[in-house]
Write a protein that holds these residues in place. Structure first.
Motif, PDB file in Angstrom:
ATOM      1  N   UNK A 183     -11.457  20.085  -9.683  1.00  0.00           N
ATOM      2  CA  UNK A 183     -11.679  18.682 -10.077  1.00  0.00           C
ATOM      3  C   UNK A 183     -10.354  18.049 -10.492  1.00  0.00           C
ATOM      4  N   UNK A 184      -9.580  18.776 -11.314  1.00  0.00           N
ATOM      5  CA  UNK A 184      -8.301  18.255 -11.798  1.00  0.00           C
ATOM      6  C   UNK A 184      -7.295  18.085 -10.660  1.00  0.00           C
ATOM      7  N   UNK A 185      -7.321  19.001  -9.673  1.00  0.00           N
ATOM      8  CA  UNK A 185      -6.431  18.878  -8.520  1.00  0.00           C
ATOM      9  C   UNK A 185      -6.738  17.598  -7.750  1.00  0.00           C
ATOM     10  N   UNK A 186      -8.018  17.370  -7.470  1.00  0.00           N
ATOM     11  CA  UNK A 186      -8.407  16.184  -6.705  1.00  0.00           C
ATOM     12  C   UNK A 186      -8.085  14.903  -7.464  1.00  0.00           C
ATOM     13  N   UNK A 187      -8.260  14.919  -8.772  1.00  0.00           N
ATOM     14  CA  UNK A 187      -7.927  13.753  -9.575  1.00  0.00           C
ATOM     15  C   UNK A 187      -6.420  13.501  -9.561  1.00  0.00           C
ATOM     16  N   UNK A 188      -5.625  14.567  -9.608  1.00  0.00           N
ATOM     17  CA  UNK A 188      -4.169  14.448  -9.517  1.00  0.00           C
ATOM     18  C   UNK A 188      -3.773  13.833  -8.175  1.00  0.00           C
ATOM     19  N   UNK A 189      -4.398  14.275  -7.098  1.00  0.00           N
ATOM     20  CA  UNK A 189      -4.115  13.723  -5.768  1.00  0.00           C
ATOM     21  C   UNK A 189      -4.466  12.239  -5.723  1.00  0.00           C
ATOM     22  N   UNK A 190      -5.659  11.893  -6.217  1.00  0.00           N
ATOM     23  CA  UNK A 190      -6.108  10.499  -6.175  1.00  0.00           C
ATOM     24  C   UNK A 190      -5.179   9.593  -6.973  1.00  0.00           C
ATOM     25  N   UNK A 191      -4.784  10.039  -8.164  1.00  0.00           N
ATOM     26  CA  UNK A 191      -3.903   9.216  -9.005  1.00  0.00           C
ATOM     27  C   UNK A 191      -2.519   9.066  -8.378  1.00  0.00           C
ATOM     28  N   UNK A 192      -2.020  10.123  -7.747  1.00  0.00           N
ATOM     29  CA  UNK A 192      -0.718  10.049  -7.079  1.00  0.00           C
ATOM     30  C   UNK A 192      -0.755   9.067  -5.918  1.00  0.00           C
ATOM     31  N   UNK A 193      -1.854   9.078  -5.173  1.00  0.00           N
ATOM     32  CA  UNK A 193      -2.025   8.124  -4.072  1.00  0.00           C
ATOM     33  C   UNK A 193      -2.046   6.700  -4.610  1.00  0.00           C
ATOM     34  N   UNK A 194      -2.786   6.485  -5.661  1.00  0.00           N
ATOM     35  CA  UNK A 194      -2.923   5.145  -6.254  1.00  0.00           C
ATOM     36  C   UNK A 194      -1.587   4.640  -6.775  1.00  0.00           C
ATOM     37  N   UNK A 195      -0.852   5.505  -7.460  1.00  0.00           N
ATOM     38  CA  UNK A 195       0.450   5.126  -8.010  1.00  0.00           C
ATOM     39  C   UNK A 195       1.393   4.673  -6.890  1.00  0.00           C
ATOM     40  N   UNK A 196       1.415   5.423  -5.792  1.00  0.00           N
ATOM     41  CA  UNK A 196       2.297   5.072  -4.681  1.00  0.00           C
ATOM     42  C   UNK A 196       1.820   3.820  -3.944  1.00  0.00           C
ATOM     43  N   UNK A 197       0.512   3.650  -3.871  1.00  0.00           N
ATOM     44  CA  UNK A 197      -0.033   2.450  -3.227  1.00  0.00           C
ATOM     45  C   UNK A 197       0.461   1.184  -3.936  1.00  0.00           C
ATOM     46  N   UNK A 198       0.581   1.240  -5.244  1.00  0.00           N
ATOM     47  CA  UNK A 198       1.027   0.060  -5.994  1.00  0.00           C
ATOM     48  C   UNK A 198       2.463  -0.322  -5.626  1.00  0.00           C
ATOM     49  N   UNK A 199       3.301   0.667  -5.381  1.00  0.00           N
ATOM     50  CA  UNK A 199       4.672   0.362  -4.950  1.00  0.00           C
ATOM     51  C   UNK A 199       4.680  -0.227  -3.544  1.00  0.00           C
ATOM     52  N   UNK A 200       3.836   0.307  -2.685  1.00  0.00           N
ATOM     53  CA  UNK A 200       3.724  -0.218  -1.319  1.00  0.00           C
ATOM     54  C   UNK A 200       3.293  -1.682  -1.347  1.00  0.00           C
ATOM     55  N   UNK A 201       2.295  -1.971  -2.167  1.00  0.00           N
ATOM     56  CA  UNK A 201       1.777  -3.340  -2.254  1.00  0.00           C
ATOM     57  C   UNK A 201       2.792  -4.301  -2.851  1.00  0.00           C
ATOM     58  N   UNK A 202       3.679  -3.796  -3.685  1.00  0.00           N
ATOM     59  CA  UNK A 202       4.714  -4.651  -4.262  1.00  0.00           C
ATOM     60  C   UNK A 202       5.699  -5.123  -3.190  1.00  0.00           C
ATOM     61  N   UNK A 203       5.900  -4.302  -2.161  1.00  0.00           N
ATOM     62  CA  UNK A 203       6.803  -4.666  -1.072  1.00  0.00           C
ATOM     63  C   UNK A 203       6.080  -5.529  -0.041  1.00  0.00           C
ATOM     64  N   UNK A 204       4.839  -5.162   0.272  1.00  0.00           N
ATOM     65  CA  UNK A 204       4.058  -5.884   1.272  1.00  0.00           C
ATOM     66  C   UNK A 204       2.618  -5.997   0.771  1.00  0.00           C
ATOM     67  N   UNK A 205       2.246  -7.141   0.193  1.00  0.00           N
ATOM     68  CA  UNK A 205       0.921  -7.286  -0.432  1.00  0.00           C
ATOM     69  C   UNK A 205      -0.219  -6.958   0.519  1.00  0.00           C
ATOM     70  N   UNK A 206      -1.251  -6.344  -0.047  1.00  0.00           N
ATOM     71  CA  UNK A 206      -2.413  -5.921   0.743  1.00  0.00           C
ATOM     72  C   UNK A 206      -3.657  -6.576   0.155  1.00  0.00           C
TER      73      UNK A 206
END
Length: 482
Positions: A368-391
């Motif tokens: 459970x903790x592994x999957x949550x770590x993966x999900x949060x890492x994806x979300x964190x990086x998505x925010x940087x992507x959106x800052x460059x090119x809004x989605x």
């Protein structure tokens, strides 16, 4: 009865080698896989390599097994895709000398010697680190100068496989984007970048278009496999790009490719860069588009290895059932994923749980903790992507073996506050991307995949709070390790 027309598709990921036989409509007739064997090179602090001849033997074995299982087929084309950043070097006689996967960091020691990191980012579209191929070559040059002198050509792993099948050197554009030696905007090798790394232009093959015909399959390969002597080798590309292709996203869509690593990408039609150099920009496998990317790093590989420890004999259905009894309070993990704004990767990680060990802590708590770590890492990086090119879209596409987990899909939807869409080919997306490219090369009409499921978000605000707790846990790991 007429033989079914089909393609042979080789897919080399970080964790395993796969060979599939697929009909032209995308039906997978057979798929075989084995783990890729790696060894450590103790002359470096962090170096992993593979023996190319051993991998080639694996590919031939898996190919023959897949063909034997697929029934009466006529193989019209062979194509390869692979992990990005991985390379193989060969000598003048075409002998394969050394394989360096994406997880090989033999060049890390020489990162500080690079003179103009801004120039490299502006031309190559990524901040220069030892993940990328140029630093692997520098590492070979500095530690094994005699081996380096033998190098006549360097190719991505997929281009090297196509070379083995056809005898023709090449380097496809999406794969070339990962070398730090390729001008992404100009779509060509860069003399300025070669000068930065003091590498000779002679070792770089001609760049090739994905979906073009490289040449005919070698006669000895056709005879070995018992396939059509007129079969051709089609140029493939990076596994992320092929997976995206099979999802058939629209312009401005975001796609999460949850495999050994987890790229979060957006297809754009202009060369977009981040002023703070947190995102990557690559060539897509079509003629004109780019891939804007933030990457969560090694995520799926963590999940795979922890599954082998906690659930060595059970399937993912057992894991999903046990995850229903786990909660966020039992265990928090940080296992070395990448965050785009961190200057140094987290090279050590672990789990945080209450002491003494609670009777409520189970093997499911750790997964459970592994999957949550993966999900949060994806979300964190998505925010940087959106800052460059809004989605702005209300949904995100996802594919790859990682999203086999319904729990992970729901985690991502809840964090993003957007629905997660998957198509019916999501498990083998890069393989199906290979089918699409072979069809394109041979003028065969592609069959579009169907929408399989759309996961809608729940309790987004509550999950934002839990995400902040994960961020604090990650900071704790970084402070302790430093």
């Amino acid at each position: 009865m007429a033989k079914k027309e089909a393609y042979l598709i080789v897919d080399i990921g970080t964790g395993n080698a796969r060979v599939a036989v697929c009909a032209t409509d995308g039906e997978i007739l057979s798929i075989k896989r084995e783990n890729v064997h790696y060894e450590s090179d103790l002359k470096y602090d962090d170096s992993i390599y593979f023996n190319p001849e051993e991998l080639w033997t694996q590919i031939l074995k898996l190919s023959k097994e897949a063909l034997a299982e697929s029934g009466e087929v006529q193989i019209n084309a062979i194509i390869a895709t692979s992990q990005r950043e991985g390379i193989v070097v060969v000598d003048n006689a075409g002998k394969s000398l050394l394989g360096m996967p994406n997880i090989d960091h033999r060049g890390r020691k020489w990162e500080r010697d690079l003179k103009d990191k801004d120039l490299v980012y502006n031309l190559s579209g990524r901040y220069p680190t030892s993940l990328f191929s140029a630093f692997k070559l520098v590492g070979v040059r500095e530690v094994y100068p005699e081996l380096f002198e033998q190098i006549a050509s360097v190719m991505s792993i997929s281009d090297w496989i196509q070379f083995q099948f056809s005898g023709i050197h090449g380097y496809e554009h999406s794969q070339a984007s990962e070398t730090l030696l390729y001008d992404v905007e100009q779509k060509s090798w860069s003399a300025a970048l070669l000068e930065q790394f003091q590498l000779p232009a002679s070792i770089l093959p001609e760049v090739k278009d994905s979906g073009s015909i490289l040449g005919k399959v070698k006669p000895e390969i056709a005879e070995l496999f018992g396939i059509n002597s007129d079969a051709v080798v089609v140029v493939g590309g990076g596994d992320t790009q092929l997976a995206i292709r099979s999802m058939e996203p629209s312009a401005n869509d975001v796609v999460i490719v949850s495999g050994t690593t987890t790229p979060i990408i957006k297809i754009v039609n202009t060369y977009e860069k981040d002023a703070e150099q947190r995102t990557w920009t690559s060539r897509h496998i079509d003629a004109d588009n780019f891939i804007l990317e933030a990457n969560a790093g090694v995520t799926g590989l963590n999940y795979q290895r922890l599954k082998e420890i906690f659930y060595p004999n059970e399937g993912y259905d057992v894991i999903e059932k046990e995850l229903e009894d786990a909660t966020y309070s039992q265990c928090v993990a940080s296992l070395g994923s990448l965050i785009a704004d961190e200057e140094e990767p987290l090279t050590k990680g672990g789990f945080i749980f209450n002491a003494p060990v609670s009777h409520q802590l189970t093997r499911g708590s750790f997964v459970f903790a592994i999957l949550w770590d993966i999900a949060c890492s994806i979300y964190e990086n998505y925010k940087f992507l959106s800052a460059v090119s809004p989605h702005q879209e209300s949904y995100i596409w996802a594919c790859g073996g990682g999203v086999e987990s319904r729990k992970l899909r729901q985690f991502i939807a809840n964090l993003f506050g957007k629905s997660i869409k998957i198509r019916d080919n999501f498990r083998q997306a890069s393989v199906l991307g290979g089918v699409f490219l072979c069809n394109d090369a041979l003028g065969v009409k592609n069959v579009s995949p169907e929408l399989l499921e759309e996961v809608h978000p729940k309790d987004h605000e509550e999950f934002e709070k839990l995400y902040q707790e994960w961020r604090n846990a990650r900071k704790t790991f970084k402070q302790v390790i430093s």
